[in-house]
Write a protein that holds these residues in place. Structure first.
Motif, PDB file in Angstrom:
ATOM      1  N   MET A 218       0.813  -1.232   0.000  1.00  0.00           N
ATOM      2  CA  MET A 218       0.000   0.000   0.000  1.00  0.00           C
ATOM      3  C   MET A 218       0.843   1.277   0.000  1.00  0.00           C
ATOM      4  N   ALA A 219       2.144   1.151  -0.238  1.00  0.00           N
ATOM      5  CA  ALA A 219       3.006   2.338  -0.189  1.00  0.00           C
ATOM      6  C   ALA A 219       2.937   3.166  -1.464  1.00  0.00           C
ATOM      7  N   GLY A 220       2.410   2.585  -2.564  1.00  0.00           N
ATOM      8  CA  GLY A 220       2.253   3.364  -3.786  1.00  0.00           C
ATOM      9  C   GLY A 220       2.936   2.793  -5.009  1.00  0.00           C
ATOM     10  N   LYS A 221       3.501   1.585  -4.912  1.00  0.00           N
ATOM     11  CA  LYS A 221       4.232   1.020  -6.054  1.00  0.00           C
ATOM     12  C   LYS A 221       3.321   0.814  -7.266  1.00  0.00           C
ATOM     13  N   SER A 222       2.206   0.112  -7.056  1.00  0.00           N
ATOM     14  CA  SER A 222       1.308  -0.207  -8.181  1.00  0.00           C
ATOM     15  C   SER A 222       0.704   1.051  -8.786  1.00  0.00           C
ATOM     16  N   THR A 223       0.352   2.011  -7.930  1.00  0.00           N
ATOM     17  CA  THR A 223      -0.203   3.276  -8.433  1.00  0.00           C
ATOM     18  C   THR A 223       0.818   3.992  -9.301  1.00  0.00           C
ATOM     19  N   TYR A 224       2.061   3.958  -8.878  1.00  0.00           N
ATOM     20  CA  TYR A 224       3.120   4.604  -9.663  1.00  0.00           C
ATOM     21  C   TYR A 224       3.260   3.939 -11.029  1.00  0.00           C
ATOM     22  N   LEU A 225       3.238   2.603 -11.050  1.00  0.00           N
ATOM     23  CA  LEU A 225       3.346   1.891 -12.326  1.00  0.00           C
ATOM     24  C   LEU A 225       2.220   2.292 -13.276  1.00  0.00           C
TER      25      LEU A 225
ATOM     26  N   THR B 111       2.560  -4.505 -20.530  1.00  0.00           N
ATOM     27  CA  THR B 111       2.472  -4.541 -19.071  1.00  0.00           C
ATOM     28  C   THR B 111       2.085  -5.932 -18.579  1.00  0.00           C
ATOM     29  N   SER B 112       2.385  -6.173 -17.323  1.00  0.00           N
ATOM     30  CA  SER B 112       1.884  -7.367 -16.632  1.00  0.00           C
ATOM     31  C   SER B 112       1.668  -6.956 -15.179  1.00  0.00           C
ATOM     32  N   LEU B 113       0.461  -6.428 -14.928  1.00  0.00           N
ATOM     33  CA  LEU B 113       0.137  -5.906 -13.599  1.00  0.00           C
ATOM     34  C   LEU B 113      -1.014  -6.647 -12.948  1.00  0.00           C
ATOM     35  N   ARG B 114      -1.837  -7.285 -13.771  1.00  0.00           N
ATOM     36  CA  ARG B 114      -3.068  -7.863 -13.239  1.00  0.00           C
ATOM     37  C   ARG B 114      -3.364  -9.188 -13.920  1.00  0.00           C
ATOM     38  N   THR B 115      -2.413 -10.081 -13.939  1.00  0.00           N
ATOM     39  CA  THR B 115      -2.625 -11.387 -14.552  1.00  0.00           C
ATOM     40  C   THR B 115      -3.633 -12.182 -13.714  1.00  0.00           C
ATOM     41  N   SER B 116      -4.551 -12.845 -14.383  1.00  0.00           N
ATOM     42  CA  SER B 116      -5.574 -13.612 -13.658  1.00  0.00           C
ATOM     43  C   SER B 116      -5.655 -15.027 -14.207  1.00  0.00           C
ATOM     44  N   ASP B 117      -6.148 -15.935 -13.362  1.00  0.00           N
ATOM     45  CA  ASP B 117      -6.306 -17.302 -13.824  1.00  0.00           C
ATOM     46  C   ASP B 117      -7.568 -17.406 -14.665  1.00  0.00           C
TER      47      ASP B 117
END
Length: 604
Positions: free
Chosen positions: A434-441, A471-477
């Protein structure tokens, strides 16, 4: 006075003025409606009262009452159309006011374009509810909606093409009246997704009736024979019964063609009537003075300065509307009996098609292009503090200051920069949950995408090398494909490697790679993957919880840079600055959060 406040005032001012005009139009509608009623009642009462006064007097009363009544019917219709236009104008500006507060629910999010396997759109929330597309989309036609979706789904990778689109967006951004006029007219009749393909299918279909000489001559022959027998009856050479019998015979014979004409009318009638709205949009394009190359090309699609496309489309609309008169059985029987009117009318429509069929796809393309450009221009107009990024031919360069995510409220968004100016080069970002990594990407990805479609970005400045974004941020099964999360991620990474092996230039954004395996295996695989990226001359950003990935800088001191997002624990409270810093993260928060939520953490 800040720019946002000025925009709000502008939209509110348009609403206020338009509401005043709506009030005036409603008053006119009431007065015209009342006058129509008075004239009709007066006409009927006059004819009844003076029934015995002779035909001349009755005709005079009818002329004085019913003719103005008919004129007022047309005026009444125009006033209702004007009212609909003004009410749509009010709604368009109210939507913009709501959008200033990040309420974009009134706009289409393009959910049908959502594709989990796309190179970047699914990860970056480009389509769907509360998406980038919904935030930008101001298209009023399906043509424009598909064009805008295509631009966002397949961004430009050429410096000159991006600069050309930027030039067009800059030119249209201050043209508020033109953009709103285009949107309002398009919304008054919003076509369906199949309109373009079906209209083009009709344009490419062969003419059935005009290709047969007998059918082409038939209306002329029927009209000539009718005139001959009417003339003979007037001259007393034959009885009027004979002329009437010929007329009725022709009227009944015309039904031989009715089935085929009805089929064409059913298949294409409503689709072609859409062109009535499109004619207005084409006319707007024709009238709008343009300077940029891209907009000149759009204008050239509709004939440039000749302004013939809108007239041609308006004529087709008139022909289709006239064909609808066949629904009036009595009128159709009279006209068909006189000169096979239905057959003549359908051949006039086929003649229009033969003359303009090759141009029609270009006209539709122009509408779609202009509609999409108006969306990007409205986005630019609504964000005067955004900047146009500068594309460069230097591979690979990406420098930006104070990037913010467009979908985040300004008051909550902490903005960060990025800098990479060589190939290969990777930024590795570590940090707590929750520090902001994904938002930054996503912030970097979305602004890079905006830059590559010719739109302004939320940042102080940006210089970028346009290349393919992956990108590869939200890979799902996938349950339907019996595919595990880990295998789905491997497929995406394999796709990236294959593209790099094929010498494609990529900008790669990855979030927590190889999440679906154990820590040791994940670490080993991650090291191997990043080294392979380096060997294949790739550029990108990787966010990870694995602090050891930061040690890759020892192997690639000039090609890897470490950044982090830290979490601070003060007075037993967790706080985040969301500000990116150099180096590897020092603080992690998983155990702290578990304790705060009452989950026991047992130390060995």
């Amino acid at each position: 006075m800040n720019s946002t406040h000025t925009l709000i005032q502008t939209y509110q001012s348009i609403i206020n003025k338009t509401e005043q005009e709506v009030t005036k139009v409603k008053q006119r509608i009431y007065r015209v409606g009342t006058l129509r009623l008075v004239l009709f009642v007066a006409g009927v009462a006059g004819i009844i009262h003076f029934w015995a006064g002779g035909a001349l007097l009755l005709m005079g009363i009818a002329a004085l009452t019913f003719l103005p009544f008919l004129v007022l019917i047309k005026l009444h219709s125009r006033l209702f159309n004007r009212k609909a236009y003004l009410e749509q104008k009010i709604e368009v500006n109210r939507q913009e006011l709501r959008a200033m507060n990040h309420d974009t629910s009134a706009f289409d999010g393009g959910s049908e374009f959502t594709n989990p396997t796309h190179l970047y759109s699914y990860d970056l929330d480009v389509f769907g509810e509360r998406s980038l597309f919904q935030y930008i989309n101001r298209t009023s036609t399906e043509l424009g909606k598909k064009r805008l979706a295509y631009w966002l789904g397949k961004h430009l990778e050429n410096k000159a093409a991006i600069e050309r689109r930027q030039e067009a967006v800059k030119e249209l951004a201050p043209e508020l009246h033109f953009r709103q006029e285009f949107r309002i007219l398009g919304l008054l009749y919003k076509g369906k997704l199949a309109d373009e393909s079906e209209i083009n299918a009709w344009a490419c279909s062969p003419s059935y009736y005009r290709n047969r000489m007998f059918l082409r001559m038939l209306p002329i022959v029927v009209c000539t024979i009718n005139l001959l027998f009417i003339g003979l009856a007037v001259a007393g050479i034959c009885s009027s019964t004979v002329a009437g019998t010929v007329f009725v015979g022709f009227s009944l014979s015309s039904f031989l063609f009715s089935k085929g004409i009805s089929k064409i009318q059913t298949l294409y009638g409503k689709k072609l009537q859409i062109l009535g709205t499109y004619a207005d949009l084409i006319h707007l394009i024709e009238q709008q003075p343009v300077k940029s190359k891209a907009l000149k090309e759009i204008k050239a699609l509709v004939g440039g300065e000749k302004q013939i496309a809108s007239q041609a489309v308006a004529r087709l609309t008139a022909l289709m509307n006239a064909l609808d008169q066949r629904n009036n059985v009595m009128l159709a029987m009279i006209l068909n009996g006189l000169f096979f009117w239905e057959l003549r009318q359908i051949m006039r429509i086929e003649a229009w098609k033969e003359q303009h069929a090759s141009e029609l796809p270009h006209w539709l393309e122009a509408i779609g292009e202009m509609d999409a450009y108006c969306s990007l221009a409205t986005f630019a107009y609504n964000h005067p503090d955004y900047t146009y990024p500068q594309p460069t031919s230097h591979p690979f360069k990406l420098q930006a200051k104070e990037l913010g995510h467009p979908l985040m409220p300004r008051t909550k968004c902490v903005r960060n920069g990025i800098e990479m100016d060589k190939r290969p080069f990777f930024i590795i970002i570590t940090g707590a949950n929750m520090a902001g990594k994904s938002t930054y990407l996503r912030t970097v990805g979305v602004n890079y995408l905006l830059a590559c479609i010719g739109a302004p970005i939320w940042g102080k400045e940006m210089v970028f090398y346009p290349t393919k974004l992956v990108t590869s941020l939200r890979t799902s099964d996938s349950l339907t494909d019996n595919e595990s999360y880990f295998f789905a991620e491997l497929k995406r990474l394999k796709l990236i490697i294959d593209k790099l092996n094929a010498k494609e230039e990529l900008f790669i954004i990855l979030d927590e790679i190889l999440k679906g395996t154990n820590s040791k295996d994940k670490q080993k695989g991650s090291f191997a993957l990043i080294k392979q990226f380096m060997n294949l001359q790739a550029n990108g950003i990787i966010a990870t919880h694995d602090l050891l990935l930061g040690t890759l800088i020892d192997s690639f001191p000039e090609e890897i840079h470490n950044y982090c997002f830290e979490a601070e624990i003060t007075n037993n409270e967790l706080t985040f600055s969301y500000q990116m810093k150099e180096g590897i993260a020092q603080n992690m928060n998983a155990c702290f959060l578990m304790k705060k939520m009452g989950i026991a953490v047992i130390n060995d």
